[in-house]
Design an enzyme around this catalytic site. Sequence first.
Site, PDB file in Angstrom:
ATOM      1  N   LYS A   1       8.894   2.948  -4.007  1.00  5.04           N
ATOM      2  CA  LYS A   1       7.582   2.452  -4.432  1.00  5.04           C
ATOM      3  C   LYS A   1       6.808   3.685  -4.877  1.00  5.04           C
ATOM      4  O   LYS A   1       6.455   4.524  -4.055  1.00  5.04           O
ATOM      5  CB  LYS A   1       6.891   1.769  -3.260  1.00  5.04           C
ATOM      6  CG  LYS A   1       5.441   1.374  -3.517  1.00  5.04           C
ATOM      7  CD  LYS A   1       4.885   0.578  -2.333  1.00  5.04           C
ATOM      8  CE  LYS A   1       3.421   0.220  -2.530  1.00  5.04           C
ATOM      9  NZ  LYS A   1       2.900  -0.628  -1.435  1.00  5.04           N
TER      10      LYS A   1
ATOM     11  N   GLU B   1      -0.381   1.520  -5.171  1.00  5.29           N
ATOM     12  CA  GLU B   1      -1.187   1.436  -3.952  1.00  5.29           C
ATOM     13  C   GLU B   1      -1.270   2.783  -3.230  1.00  5.29           C
ATOM     14  O   GLU B   1      -1.041   2.861  -2.019  1.00  5.29           O
ATOM     15  CB  GLU B   1      -0.621   0.368  -3.010  1.00  5.29           C
ATOM     16  CG  GLU B   1      -0.603  -0.997  -3.642  1.00  5.29           C
ATOM     17  CD  GLU B   1      -0.272  -2.119  -2.666  1.00  5.29           C
ATOM     18  OE1 GLU B   1       0.617  -1.945  -1.839  1.00  5.29           O
ATOM     19  OE2 GLU B   1      -0.925  -3.169  -2.763  1.00  5.29           O
TER      20      GLU B   1
ATOM     21  N   ASP C   1       1.563 -11.039  -6.856  1.00 10.91           N
ATOM     22  CA  ASP C   1       2.056 -10.590  -5.551  1.00 10.91           C
ATOM     23  C   ASP C   1       2.390 -11.729  -4.607  1.00 10.91           C
ATOM     24  O   ASP C   1       1.562 -12.074  -3.769  1.00 10.91           O
ATOM     25  CB  ASP C   1       1.016  -9.682  -4.886  1.00 10.91           C
ATOM     26  CG  ASP C   1       1.561  -9.050  -3.620  1.00 10.91           C
ATOM     27  OD1 ASP C   1       2.787  -8.957  -3.497  1.00 10.91           O
ATOM     28  OD2 ASP C   1       0.758  -8.661  -2.759  1.00 10.91           O
TER      29      ASP C   1
ATOM     30  N   GLU D   1       3.661 -13.439   4.292  1.00 15.71           N
ATOM     31  CA  GLU D   1       2.378 -12.739   4.209  1.00 15.71           C
ATOM     32  C   GLU D   1       1.261 -13.669   3.735  1.00 15.71           C
ATOM     33  O   GLU D   1       0.152 -13.624   4.243  1.00 15.71           O
ATOM     34  CB  GLU D   1       2.523 -11.549   3.246  1.00 15.71           C
ATOM     35  CG  GLU D   1       1.201 -10.849   2.978  1.00 15.71           C
ATOM     36  CD  GLU D   1       1.345  -9.653   2.035  1.00 15.71           C
ATOM     37  OE1 GLU D   1       2.472  -9.308   1.635  1.00 15.71           O
ATOM     38  OE2 GLU D   1       0.300  -9.066   1.701  1.00 15.71           O
TER      39      GLU D   1
ATOM     40  N   TRP E   1      -8.024  -6.462  -5.281  1.00 11.36           N
ATOM     41  CA  TRP E   1      -7.504  -7.570  -4.493  1.00 11.36           C
ATOM     42  C   TRP E   1      -8.553  -8.639  -4.205  1.00 11.36           C
ATOM     43  O   TRP E   1      -8.408  -9.422  -3.303  1.00 11.36           O
ATOM     44  CB  TRP E   1      -6.963  -7.037  -3.165  1.00 11.36           C
ATOM     45  CG  TRP E   1      -5.646  -6.358  -3.323  1.00 11.36           C
ATOM     46  CD1 TRP E   1      -5.380  -5.050  -3.118  1.00 11.36           C
ATOM     47  CD2 TRP E   1      -4.419  -6.958  -3.728  1.00 11.36           C
ATOM     48  NE1 TRP E   1      -4.068  -4.786  -3.373  1.00 11.36           N
ATOM     49  CE2 TRP E   1      -3.453  -5.950  -3.750  1.00 11.36           C
ATOM     50  CE3 TRP E   1      -4.050  -8.267  -4.099  1.00 11.36           C
ATOM     51  CZ2 TRP E   1      -2.131  -6.186  -4.113  1.00 11.36           C
ATOM     52  CZ3 TRP E   1      -2.739  -8.500  -4.458  1.00 11.36           C
ATOM     53  CH2 TRP E   1      -1.803  -7.466  -4.471  1.00 11.36           C
TER      54      TRP E   1
HETATM   55  C1  BDP Z   1       1.656  -6.408  -0.831  1.00 13.75           C
HETATM   56  C2  BDP Z   1       1.397  -6.151   0.621  1.00 13.75           C
HETATM   57  C3  BDP Z   1       1.473  -4.704   0.999  1.00 13.75           C
HETATM   58  C4  BDP Z   1       2.748  -4.100   0.448  1.00 13.75           C
HETATM   59  C5  BDP Z   1       2.812  -4.329  -1.050  1.00 13.75           C
HETATM   60  C6  BDP Z   1       4.122  -3.891  -1.667  1.00 13.75           C
HETATM   61  O1  BDP Z   1       0.121  -6.660   0.922  1.00 13.75           O
HETATM   62  O2  BDP Z   1       1.410  -4.613   2.411  1.00 13.75           O
HETATM   63  O3  BDP Z   1       2.825  -2.741   0.723  1.00 13.75           O
HETATM   64  O4  BDP Z   1       2.718  -5.685  -1.328  1.00 13.75           O
HETATM   65  O5  BDP Z   1       4.926  -4.759  -1.971  1.00 13.75           O
HETATM   66  O6  BDP Z   1       2.051  -7.738  -0.894  1.00 13.75           O
HETATM   67  O7  BDP Z   1       4.343  -2.713  -1.875  1.00 13.75           O
END
Ligand code: BDP
Length: 704
Positions: A278, A282, A355, A383, A532
């Site tokens: 990743k 984020e 997401d 989630e 978000w």
């Molecule tokens: C989102 C989640 C987060 C994850 C992110 C991801 O809220 O906790 O780190 O995706 O996929 O859905 O990297």
Amino acid sequence: MKTRSITAAMVLLAIVFVSCGVKKPADNDGHSLWLGYSSERDNSGAVGVGDLSRNGVKIALEELNGYLKDNPVSEIKSWRCGLLNEKDPKLGDEGFRIVFSEDGDVNIRANYDAGVLYGAYHFIRLCRNKELKPGVIEEVPAFQYRILNHWDNPNGTVERGYAGKSLWKWNELPGTIRPEYEEYARANASVGINGTVLNNVNADPRMLSAEYLQKVKILADIFRPYGIKVYLSLNFAAPKHNGLKTSDPLDKDVINWWKDKVEEIYSIIPDFGGFLVKANSEGQSGPQDYGRTHADGANMLADALKPYGGIVMWRAFVYASTSPDRAKQAVEEFLPLDGQFRDNVIIQIKNGPVDFQPREPFSPLFGQLEKTNVMAEFQITQEYMGHSNHMVYLHPMWKECLDSDTYQKGEGSTVAAITEGKIHANNISAIAGVTNIGDSVNWCGHHLAQANWYAFGRMAWNPEISSEQIVDEWLRQTFTDNKAFLNAVEGMMLASHEASVSYEMPLGLHHCFAGAGHYGPGPWEGASRPDWSPRYYHKASADGVGFDRTSETGTDAVSQYHEPLKSLYDDVKTCPDELLLWFHHLPWDYRMKSGNTLWDELCYKFESGIKLARGFIDTWESVEKYVDNHRYSQIHDKLVRQAKDAIWWRDAMILYFQTFSGMEIPADCTPPQHTLDELRNFRLRISNYETPALDVLPEYTLSD
Ligand code: BDP
């Protein structure tokens, strides 16, 4: 009053009478999953890590012996399994052939150990589901890499995990070995999962340290005989964390640092699978920090892994608050790089463009890249769908994505076909699921959520199998093959995803969650910035609701889809109802295909979700006699909470939207039980990623 109590007494009598014929099963804590039979190994009590004599053929035989000795099948007289003397190219690395002759001999053969093992599990499944017929069965998996992603941290927490703490006890490893490690491997192998990424994509650089690699090695040794490879998520800034001045992927020292690290890993774990990354997402570091591209970053790692046969799964989950439409960003960033990635890189794409929402269209990136390996990432952990409090059988949603036609190369270019490598000359094919597994006794927090782990494996082996078949198989193996039970519970589970969409965010609404925990509703939160915030996604105002992604007046996200989808989504008249507010912003009194106003339709959709969730409780109560008390009551409690949450969602969403629409809730809908102010105040108590404790959730009465 008198008549009522007489009727109640009669009903009770009738229940007692009917139940007499059915023996209530003994309590079951759910730990044995769908594998409620013993393998011969269980009986021997042996535990051996790094035991070189253990291999797929040996385990296959232990499974067959264990099952068939305890559950003799009259048609089966003898059984054996092993490697083919001469390899059969048709069966590849993991396929198998089962020959079950008319005279009762079972012979399971494959080119390699893993195939023999899968063949044995397949055969046992057929026995348990009473689907056994003499003849020849040959199967090969659709995807080469069938991988679970754990979002587990070294400190034992699990990001978005709702089933206790991490299964991996890093502080105990490598010294202490828990039986769950092998049980986990067995469960995965039984459904064909052949890889596991052990740690969170938000990766702690410690995971690559010499100390942790020794711990990882133990797990790899336990998993190996079950055909499972381990992978690690990496932190792109690892070189810097280890004293280098930079983590620039084109820097010579950085390149060498990764080469050395990879060499070290393979010296400890010779069949290590590779990395999940990743990057520049984020707040995670990535090649863009140094003015480089995703391809530069991925290729640097791919080159280091190549000599050992490892792969890089590079995630496409990227967004920035500067982009006017988050749903478009993955295509914007990755399409220009098509053709630049090495052949051992695969781009891991979440099923939808935003997401893991209860419903999204498929990510358009699947249909855009032509010269790059692509794979789908699904979220098994819930989630966004009630954590482990809600019963949501997810296979129908995943299948909806895999079956979606991208039209990339004309009709039939489905997401499944593209990711299986049938449309382009892909070098590798893969599929990933973010697990719902933790250290809770029943593994997944909700007994019925085990079905999603099972379903992911079965789907990764064969994406064609229907949701009906998978849930039927799973229930028979996990509960009972009683017809009345199966009919009732299958119906309930098959309706559960649509129920979840309806009571949370119907008609294409998305991301209306409270806080970062993503459990309950919070449509009033945030501003209209592309982060978000729910208000950015639903855009409710006096003039209507929904995200305008059309070509004329909106963000033109529709143009990332090929025709005929682009026009279909772009035109409000043809856009499917279930994605309407994903692509269009419409007035509250907009006339729907049903003849209702949009406002009424929304109210009725929420209502249908509430009805379904309430009905699940009745269904479950109707099968009480077939289920052990332990699982019955735990599931019952959760179904009650789910139904209450369904009303909570509706109350919050509709009462908030009503401040703009000024329209009345139709009289035939469940009346709200809380005011908007009460719900907004409640929100203040949800502050982290955890599921709020049951006793702090808003109270609701379920009676009519
Ligand atoms: C989102 C989640 C987060 C994850 C992110 C991801 O809220 O906790 O780190 O995706 O996929 O859905 O990297």
